[in-house]
Design an enzyme around this catalytic site. Structure first.
Site, PDB file in Angstrom:
ATOM      1  N   ALA A 244      49.596 -22.008   2.528  1.00  0.00           N
ATOM      2  CA  ALA A 244      50.665 -21.143   2.017  1.00  0.00           C
ATOM      3  C   ALA A 244      50.122 -19.732   1.848  1.00  0.00           C
ATOM      4  O   ALA A 244      49.392 -19.448   0.909  1.00  0.00           O
ATOM      5  CB  ALA A 244      51.159 -21.673   0.674  1.00  0.00           C
ATOM      6  N   GLU A 245      50.464 -18.869   2.773  1.00  0.00           N
ATOM      7  CA  GLU A 245      49.848 -17.536   2.782  1.00  0.00           C
ATOM      8  C   GLU A 245      50.256 -16.688   1.580  1.00  0.00           C
ATOM      9  O   GLU A 245      49.430 -15.977   1.009  1.00  0.00           O
ATOM     10  CB  GLU A 245      50.185 -16.808   4.088  1.00  0.00           C
ATOM     11  CG  GLU A 245      49.538 -17.414   5.329  1.00  0.00           C
ATOM     12  CD  GLU A 245      50.183 -18.712   5.773  1.00  0.00           C
ATOM     13  OE1 GLU A 245      51.317 -18.994   5.327  1.00  0.00           O
ATOM     14  OE2 GLU A 245      49.580 -19.454   6.563  1.00  0.00           O
TER      15      GLU A 245
ATOM     16  N   ASP B 100      46.822 -13.328  12.830  1.00  0.00           N
ATOM     17  CA  ASP B 100      47.669 -12.161  12.553  1.00  0.00           C
ATOM     18  C   ASP B 100      49.103 -12.509  12.171  1.00  0.00           C
ATOM     19  O   ASP B 100      49.597 -12.103  11.130  1.00  0.00           O
ATOM     20  CB  ASP B 100      47.684 -11.219  13.765  1.00  0.00           C
ATOM     21  CG  ASP B 100      47.516 -11.971  15.064  1.00  0.00           C
ATOM     22  OD1 ASP B 100      48.306 -12.906  15.302  1.00  0.00           O
ATOM     23  OD2 ASP B 100      46.582 -11.649  15.841  1.00  0.00           O
TER      24      ASP B 100
ATOM     25  N   HIS C 184      49.743 -15.866  17.972  1.00  0.00           N
ATOM     26  CA  HIS C 184      48.290 -15.850  17.788  1.00  0.00           C
ATOM     27  C   HIS C 184      47.654 -14.577  18.312  1.00  0.00           C
ATOM     28  O   HIS C 184      46.443 -14.521  18.485  1.00  0.00           O
ATOM     29  CB  HIS C 184      47.646 -17.060  18.492  1.00  0.00           C
ATOM     30  CG  HIS C 184      47.940 -18.364  17.815  1.00  0.00           C
ATOM     31  ND1 HIS C 184      49.156 -18.986  17.901  1.00  0.00           N
ATOM     32  CD2 HIS C 184      47.172 -19.148  17.019  1.00  0.00           C
ATOM     33  CE1 HIS C 184      49.123 -20.115  17.206  1.00  0.00           C
ATOM     34  NE2 HIS C 184      47.939 -20.236  16.653  1.00  0.00           N
TER      35      HIS C 184
END
Ligand SMILES: Cc1ncc(C[n+]2csc(CCOP(=O)(O)OP(=O)(O)O)c2C)c(N)n1
Lengths: 381, 334
Positions: free
Chosen positions: B64-65, B89, B134
């Site tokens: 969970a960023e 990214d 990505h």
């Protein structure tokens, strides 16, 4: 004989035994919001605590009324009143020890003030002088948070860090019912449970997120039920019963401090005023509903209990009102002074050291201000 | 003078070393992210840190960023120095709310009382044949957010130095790590890694007289290669590696452009609304009378990052740079 058995080749293997990881039953909230006032449990409550809660409720209500009046006089840009929710606000602050931290949302000015923050500094954000008026470290109160639920992971991180450092500090994070729909609510609860962080989440379910009622916000049986999915206990409490909120929060704080991990508390309450002074609540709810909640007013509930038990006489009530009045008069007087702001402060706190780009812009503003000043001198002469 | 033994090392190794040295030097440095523990990160940059410093210092978080960065905010409030790894990214985007609404502005909103020394490491950019999500070049988003420092190394030595500087900074720093340079090798002295200039200094990687290539991160080696190739055409190109996008080193960049009189900005991210527009404007504002030609840009196309089999058409390559350099003969054309 089945086809499979006739063929004789296929032997289904059972899946590896499955067990729930924790027994969900103790995590489930009670069927009804927990209450103390007007029940037998009230006799056990500490009279001194109840009187403190009462004085703070009266003060809180007066603060809400005063702040709302200041919006009408143009001294405050906006004020989200917590009238009707004072019990949650006050109990939140009083459930904490001095070393603990409070993570408030924009509606929680009262909790911030009850924690000891200067009433004027607590309004800095809403007045518009700056974003945060107080030093967060002084009373261990995080800045009032405007984006919904984003302060919840901060509380988890702080509590986690404190525990890593060996400090028995607890973080209490406050959020509204609407805020529970945000992703950050989920992530914070999940992190807290996985890390067993000493955090208490207090949801003030006041029925609406601006205009949107709870029924359009969630399909969960209650917001407290959400706790079970994260593996933490959910508690449901009458948010207008200051004694009950205080007891439930104090329990949860103690549990967190002792290493028992996080708790989600849903306080069922109601927002008596509109969302803010700028909102028109008649567009989304009827007076009848508001009236039923007015009859369940947190100050009245406590006052009735204290009076019935001979713990509050007319003098005590008057002195609570007087103290609140003094606070309000002081707030009014100081808010009526024009703020003295230095525009150069704009550049002072973006980075530890301003970037060369900011220095250039700073020079530009300084020149503009000097020219403005020279102009004024000129017209005065 | 003592000679130090230079050995080939990869950028990923230098980054690991930077994390390790920072953690050893300061117990308040904590690494957290997805798969950073046992696995050592999907690029192995955190390899060995959990074993050496324990799982409390190098922590595998839930996936969970926003939660990773949000909890890092609270950790920083309590005196820790979190170093957060975003796995790729495009997977940093869920954390943007925390980054923009809190990380970048906590110092400012609290009038300097609550600085947040958080380092956000983001493997970024294309050229590794990654599938969708990505390979994004997300630097413009970070650059556009006041309160963040944004750095991006192009060499092994800078990877070490910039990451150490980022962790030491009392302000939040986004460290954009060019994925395709992770395995690039340089001669580097792993026994005595050196700090770099303070964050905010560009460096001239190659001197030249006829034009300046202004670039950073993954495009630096491409520009150096282009500069070599350009010699055959009679162009002597200077290459400036920005290293830091915020703060921006106008001084080094403009000194170079004043010497050469011509400039091309090269980066992978799209050109519309991208860093090149900002850089070209700054150079034009400051060096107008020294310029023999408009500042030109070689950038990625303005499209979502392409699939791997087409990415070579998107990425600024030597030929596109040389073609653009040729267009700097402005007078002759007009
Ligand atoms: C991320 C985010 N989205 C939208 C808003 C605008 N907004 C401010 S308050 C509010 C409703 C919040 O309701 P609730 O969480 O129930 O808290 P309450 O206002 O009732 O205390 C909204 C939508 C916001 N502040 N933050």
């Amino acid at each position: 004989m089945t086809v499979m058995e006739q063929r004789g080749a296929y032997r289904p293997t059972p899946p590896p035994a499955w067990q729930p990881r924790t027994d969900p039953t103790p995590l489930l909230p009670d069927a009804e919001p927990y209450r103390v006032l007007g029940t037998d449990a009230a006799a056990q409550a500490d009279p001194e605590l109840l009187r403190r809660l009462y004085a703070q409720l009266v003060r809180g209500r007066r603060y809400n009324v005063q702040a709302t009046a200041l919006t009408k006089q143009g001294r405050l840009a906006v004020y989200p009143s917590s009238t009707g929710q004072e019990a949650c606000e006050v109990a939140a602050a009083l459930a904490l020890q001095e070393r603990d931290w409070l993570f408030p949302s924009y509606r929680d000015t009262l909790a911030v003030v009850a924690r000891g923050v200067d009433p004027v500094e607590a309004l800095t954000l809403l007045r518009g002088d700056w974003h945060t008026g107080y030093d967060p470290y002084e009373h261990r109160v995080a800045p009032l948070c405007t984006p919904l639920a984003t302060q919840l992971p901060h509380a988890v991180g702080l509590a986690h860090a404190a525990r890593l450092k060996g400090d028995d500090v607890v973080a209490l994070a406050m959020v509204g019912d609407g805020g529970t729909s945000e992703g950050d609510f989920h992530e914070a609860l999940n992190f807290a449970a996985v890390w067993q962080a000493p955090v208490v989440f207090l949801v003030q379910n006041n029925g609406f997120a601006i205009s949107v009622p709870l029924a359009k916000q969630t399909a969960a049986p209650s917001l407290a039920h959400k706790a079970v999915g994260y593996g933490m206990p959910g508690r449901l409490v009458d948010g207008n019963d200051a004694a009950a909120v205080h007891e439930v929060l104090t329990d949860a704080v103690r549990r967190a401090r002792e290493g028992g991990g996080p708790t989600l508390v849903e306080a069922v309450t109601y927002r008596i005023e509109a969302h803010t002074n700028a909102d028109d609540a008649t567009r989304y709810r009827g007076d009848a509903e508001v009236e039923t909640w007015r009859e369940h007013d947190p100050i009245q509930l406590l006052e009735r209990e204290l009076t019935a038990r001979g713990l509050l006489d007319e003098d005590a009530k008057q002195s609570a009102r007087d103290a609140a009045e003094t606070m309000a008069a002081d707030l009014r007087a100081r808010m009526n002074q024009d703020a003295v702001l230095d525009p150069m402060d704009l550049f002072a706190h973006v980075y530890a050291e301003p970037t060369p780009q900011l220095r250039e812009q700073q020079a530009l503003l300084r020149a503009e201000l000097e020219a403005e000043h020279a102009d004024q001198e000129g017209t005065h002469r | 003078m003592t000679t130090v033994a230079l050995k080939p090392a990869t950028m990923a190794q230098a980054l690991t070393r930077a994390l390790r040295d920072a953690m050893a030097a300061d117990p308040s440095v904590h690494v957290l992210g997805e798969d950073v523990g046992v696995l050592g990160g999907v690029f192995r940059v955190t390899d060995g840190l959990a074993a050496e410093f324990g799982e409390d210092r190098c922590t595998d978080t839930p996936l969970a960023e926003a939660g990773i960065l949000g909890t890092a905010v609270g950790m920083a409030m309590y005196g820790l120095r979190p170093v957060v790894e975003m796995q790729f990214d495009a997977f940093a985007y869920p954390a943007f709310e925390q980054l923009i609404s809190h990380v970048a502005r906590m110092r400012n909103r609290t009038r300097g009382r609550m600085p947040l020394p958080i380092t956000v490491r983001v493997p970024y950019g294309g050229g590794i044949g990654g599938v969708e999500h990505h390979s994004d070049s997300s630097e413009a988003y970070y650059m556009a957010t006041p309160g963040l420092h944004v750095v991006t190394p192009a060499t092994v030595a800078d990877a070490y130095g910039l990451l150490r500087a980022a962790i030491a900074s009392d302000d939040p720093v986004v460290v954009l790590e060019p994925k395709r340079l992770y395995w690039s090798k340089d001669s580097w002295n792993p026994d005595d890694p050196q700090p770099v200039d303070p964050i905010g200094r560009a460096v001239v990687r190659r001197t030249g007289r006829s034009a300046t290539l202004i670039t950073y991160g993954p495009s630096v080696p491409v520009c150096l290669e282009a500069a070599e190739a350009a010699r055959a055409e009679g162009w002597d190109l200077e290459v400036v590696d920005l290293r830091s996008l915020v703060p921006f080193d106008d001084e080094t960049v403009c000194a170079s452009v004043r010497r050469t009189g011509r400039a091309v900005v090269v980066h992978e991210s799209g050109s519309f609304g991208g860093p090149g527009g900002e850089i070209a404007a700054r150079v034009t504002e400051r060096c107008f009378h020294h310029l023999e030609a408009p500042v030109l840009r070689v950038a990625g196309f303005d499209l979502p990052y392409p699939p791997p089999m087409l990415e070579r058409h998107h990425l600024p390559g030597v030929d596109r740079i040389l073609d653009t350099v040729a267009r700097l003969q402005w007078e002759a054309e007009n």
